[in-house]
Design a protein around this motif. Structure first.
Motif, short mmCIF file in Angstrom:
data_model
loop_
_atom_site.label_atom_id
_atom_site.label_comp_id
_atom_site.label_asym_id
_atom_site.label_seq_id
_atom_site.Cartn_x
_atom_site.Cartn_y
_atom_site.Cartn_z
N VAL A 263 -6.17 2.26 5.98
CA VAL A 263 -5.27 1.38 5.76
C VAL A 263 -6.56 0.34 5.05
O VAL A 263 -5.99 0.09 3.53
CB VAL A 263 -5.69 0.30 6.86
N ALA A 264 -7.18 0.74 4.98
CA ALA A 264 -7.97 -0.05 4.19
C ALA A 264 -8.42 0.33 2.63
O ALA A 264 -8.62 -0.12 1.90
CB ALA A 264 -10.11 0.17 4.81
N ALA A 265 -8.82 1.78 2.20
CA ALA A 265 -8.90 2.09 1.57
C ALA A 265 -7.33 2.06 0.92
O ALA A 265 -7.69 2.40 -0.60
CB ALA A 265 -9.85 3.84 1.50
N GLY A 266 -6.63 2.44 0.98
CA GLY A 266 -4.90 2.17 0.73
C GLY A 266 -5.31 0.85 -0.01
O GLY A 266 -4.64 0.41 -1.13
N GLY A 267 -5.29 -0.30 0.61
CA GLY A 267 -5.44 -1.72 0.35
C GLY A 267 -6.66 -1.42 -0.81
O GLY A 267 -5.88 -2.57 -2.00
N GLU A 268 -7.79 -1.12 -1.05
CA GLU A 268 -8.21 -1.09 -2.49
C GLU A 268 -8.10 -0.86 -3.42
O GLU A 268 -7.98 -0.91 -4.51
CB GLU A 268 -10.06 -0.51 -1.86
N TYR A 269 -7.03 0.24 -3.10
CA TYR A 269 -6.54 0.95 -4.01
C TYR A 269 -4.58 -0.41 -5.22
O TYR A 269 -4.81 0.06 -6.03
CB TYR A 269 -6.05 2.20 -4.03
N LEU A 270 -4.53 -0.35 -4.08
CA LEU A 270 -2.97 -1.38 -4.84
C LEU A 270 -4.24 -2.41 -5.06
O LEU A 270 -3.49 -3.09 -6.11
CB LEU A 270 -2.65 -1.57 -2.95
N ALA A 271 -5.29 -3.56 -4.28
CA ALA A 271 -5.68 -4.35 -5.11
C ALA A 271 -6.33 -3.97 -6.74
O ALA A 271 -6.33 -4.69 -7.03
CB ALA A 271 -6.93 -4.87 -4.52
N ALA A 272 -6.48 -2.42 -6.62
CA ALA A 272 -7.32 -2.60 -8.04
C ALA A 272 -6.32 -2.44 -9.26
O ALA A 272 -6.03 -2.56 -10.69
CB ALA A 272 -8.41 -1.15 -7.92
N TYR A 275 -1.59 -4.77 -7.52
CA TYR A 275 -1.09 -6.12 -6.56
C TYR A 275 -1.17 -7.30 -5.22
O TYR A 275 -3.12 -6.83 -5.59
CB TYR A 275 -0.57 -4.72 -5.53
N ARG A 276 -0.23 -7.98 -5.00
CA ARG A 276 -0.68 -8.71 -4.36
C ARG A 276 -1.16 -8.63 -2.85
O ARG A 276 -0.04 -8.38 -1.96
CB ARG A 276 0.03 -10.37 -4.63
N ARG A 277 -2.45 -8.83 -2.12
CA ARG A 277 -2.71 -9.38 -0.62
C ARG A 277 -2.09 -10.22 0.20
O ARG A 277 -2.20 -11.04 -0.19
CB ARG A 277 -3.61 -8.21 -0.32
N VAL A 278 -1.10 -9.80 0.94
CA VAL A 278 -0.43 -11.28 1.60
C VAL A 278 -0.91 -11.21 2.50
O VAL A 278 -1.80 -13.02 3.35
CB VAL A 278 1.06 -10.91 1.87
N TRP A 279 -1.81 -10.49 3.63
CA TRP A 279 -2.53 -10.64 4.81
C TRP A 279 -3.49 -9.21 5.31
O TRP A 279 -2.70 -8.74 5.76
CB TRP A 279 -1.99 -11.75 6.15
N TRP A 294 1.30 -6.31 2.26
CA TRP A 294 1.56 -6.74 0.31
C TRP A 294 2.76 -6.81 0.28
O TRP A 294 3.97 -6.77 0.97
CB TRP A 294 1.01 -5.23 0.01
N ARG A 295 2.61 -7.66 -0.66
CA ARG A 295 4.33 -7.79 -1.69
C ARG A 295 4.56 -6.75 -3.08
O ARG A 295 2.98 -6.65 -3.42
CB ARG A 295 3.98 -9.32 -2.40
N ASP A 296 5.15 -6.23 -2.74
CA ASP A 296 6.23 -5.47 -3.95
C ASP A 296 5.98 -6.58 -5.13
O ASP A 296 6.00 -7.66 -5.00
CB ASP A 296 6.71 -4.19 -3.42
N PRO A 297 6.75 -5.74 -6.69
CA PRO A 297 6.26 -6.28 -7.45
C PRO A 297 7.95 -7.31 -7.03
O PRO A 297 8.14 -8.40 -8.22
CB PRO A 297 6.93 -5.65 -8.37
N ASP A 298 8.84 -7.15 -6.05
CA ASP A 298 9.96 -7.76 -6.18
C ASP A 298 9.88 -8.87 -4.94
O ASP A 298 10.80 -9.56 -4.58
CB ASP A 298 11.42 -7.11 -5.81
N ARG A 299 8.67 -9.16 -4.78
CA ARG A 299 7.91 -9.69 -3.85
C ARG A 299 8.50 -10.24 -1.94
O ARG A 299 8.13 -10.31 -1.38
CB ARG A 299 8.41 -11.18 -4.29
N LEU A 300 9.00 -8.45 -1.99
CA LEU A 300 9.49 -8.21 -0.70
C LEU A 300 8.09 -7.54 0.09
O LEU A 300 7.47 -7.15 -0.48
CB LEU A 300 10.26 -6.91 -1.52
N MET A 301 7.77 -7.98 1.57
CA MET A 301 6.33 -7.71 1.90
C MET A 301 6.90 -6.46 2.86
O MET A 301 7.61 -6.48 3.98
CB MET A 301 6.88 -8.43 3.24
#
Length: 375
Positions: A263-272, A275-279, A294-301
């Motif tokens: 979860v954590a490392a995958g989040g770091e990958y997305l943030a780099a 992509y936008r973390r929601v919570w 997270w939000r995808d490029p179409d803003r779906l969570m």
């Protein structure tokens, strides 16, 4: 019946006469979510995010994208090219072929063969329905089984009095969190009670937890975390969650990964990758999952999760007051983006429409929801 919730969610537990959280005689009992279906305007962009999020691509055609996890089974997300980006609906897995016949007879629908590029071949049978909110719901049987893919390594943790990792270090790989499987989908509806009873009576699902508004418990619950009834076989705490609100449709969907490091490392990958973390990251109360949204490029969570609760059919529903602070045991404060309370023209239109329609939203309900989201 057992209760995993005694002295945890409500000191008194369920009150006499409250919703039992299950149907006495459901039409069928679905076993799981089969897949979720979306439409997107840009399949190339959708595939790029999907790979970064951790999906594997099961198949791709000019007009459709089929995503899967590492576990053996079926595709878990189907994305078709469409005029706008939107959630279409969920597909549930029937336990047996004859369940489709029983379901079609009870609902006036028909059993048909799925005409699809990936699931075709005459083996996949479906019944297409709509829930009381108008959301398309598909029940399927006979989907193709895909082989397992390599799993993300689970790290060995030094916990408790007997450490297992000696003279070795931990270095999670800087890579996407590999999605293992589809876990659940969350929906919003203005017809909560009708929709809840439909999923329980028609698909045989059962409630793990109810949430109610402070001071309005006598009016019934406003959110339900609903699991599949597999008898003595444990199932996810919730496969479907629904809450009362002014809108109708998709809130988010959740996908299991290996562990908290994933979860954590995958989040770091997305943030780099911007992509936008929601919570997140945090741990939920109902369901106990470690989560990251997270939000995808179409803003779906969408959500990565690990370490969720598993219940068999003996566990009765828990009851708890609905509040923003009651969504997590630990983690950062919940965001307005996650709660869907950011002011916008779309939200205002939903509120106005809800108050004008014949549904379960009225001024006291709306004020109660607003109070809960500020609590």
């Amino acid at each position: 019946m057992e209760s995993a919730h005694a002295n945890l969610h409500s000191e008194r537990g369920p009150l006499r006469g409250e919703h039992p959280g299950r149907s006495r005689d459901p039409v069928i009992k679905v076993r799981d979510l089969a897949w979720l279906e979306f439409e997107k305007t840009n399949l190339h962009r959708a595939e790029s995010f999907a790979r970064d999020f951790g999906f594997a691509v099961a198949a791709r055609t000019p007009d459709a994208l089929y995503l899967r996890g590492t576990l053996p089974g079926r595709q878990c997300v189907v994305i078709r090219r469409g005029p706008r980006s939107r959630f279409v609906g969920p597909a549930f897995q029937a336990a047996a072929a004859e369940d489709l016949t029983r379901l079609a007879r009870a609902t006036g629908a028909e059993v048909r063969v799925l005409a699809d590029e990936f699931d075709g071949g005459g083996g996949v049978r479906v019944v297409d329905l709509r829930d009381p909110s108008g959301i398309p719901v598909r029940v399927v049987y006979g989907t193709a089984e895909l082989p397992a893919l390599p799993e993300q390594p689970v790290l060995t943790m030094n916990t408790g009095p007997y450490p297992a990792r000696i003279n070795a270090v931990q270095r999670p790989a800087p890579e996407p969190a590999r999605v293992r499987r589809l876990g659940h989908v969350v929906l919003e509806t203005r017809w909560f009670e009708r929709a809840l009873d439909w999923y329980l009576d028609t698909l045989g699902m059962i409630v793990s937890d109810f949430l109610f508004l402070d001071g309005q418990r006598d009016r019934g619950p406003t959110m339900a975390f609903i699991r599949c009834d597999r008898g003595g076989e444990p199932a996810d705490h919730h496969t479907l969650a629904m809450h009362l609100g002014p809108g109708v449709g998709y809130v988010h969907s959740a996908y299991q990964v290996a562990d908290m490091d994933a979860v954590a490392a995958g989040g770091e990958y997305l943030a780099a990758r911007g992509y936008r973390r929601v919570w997140g990251i945090g741990r939920h109360i109902q369901g106990s999952q470690i989560f990251d949204y997270w939000r995808d490029p179409d803003r779906l969570m969408v959500e990565h999760f690990a370490d969720g609760d598993l219940f068999d059919c003996t566990v009765e529903p828990g009851w708890a007051p609905m509040s923003a602070s009651g969504l997590a045991q630990w983690g950062p404060p919940v965001t307005r983006d996650f709660l869907g309370t950011n002011p916008s023209p779309a939200l205002l239109r939903s509120v106005v429409t809800a108050l004008r329609e014949d549904n379960e939203i009225d001024v006291p309900r709306l004020l109660g929801l607003m109070k809960a989201m500020r609590a």
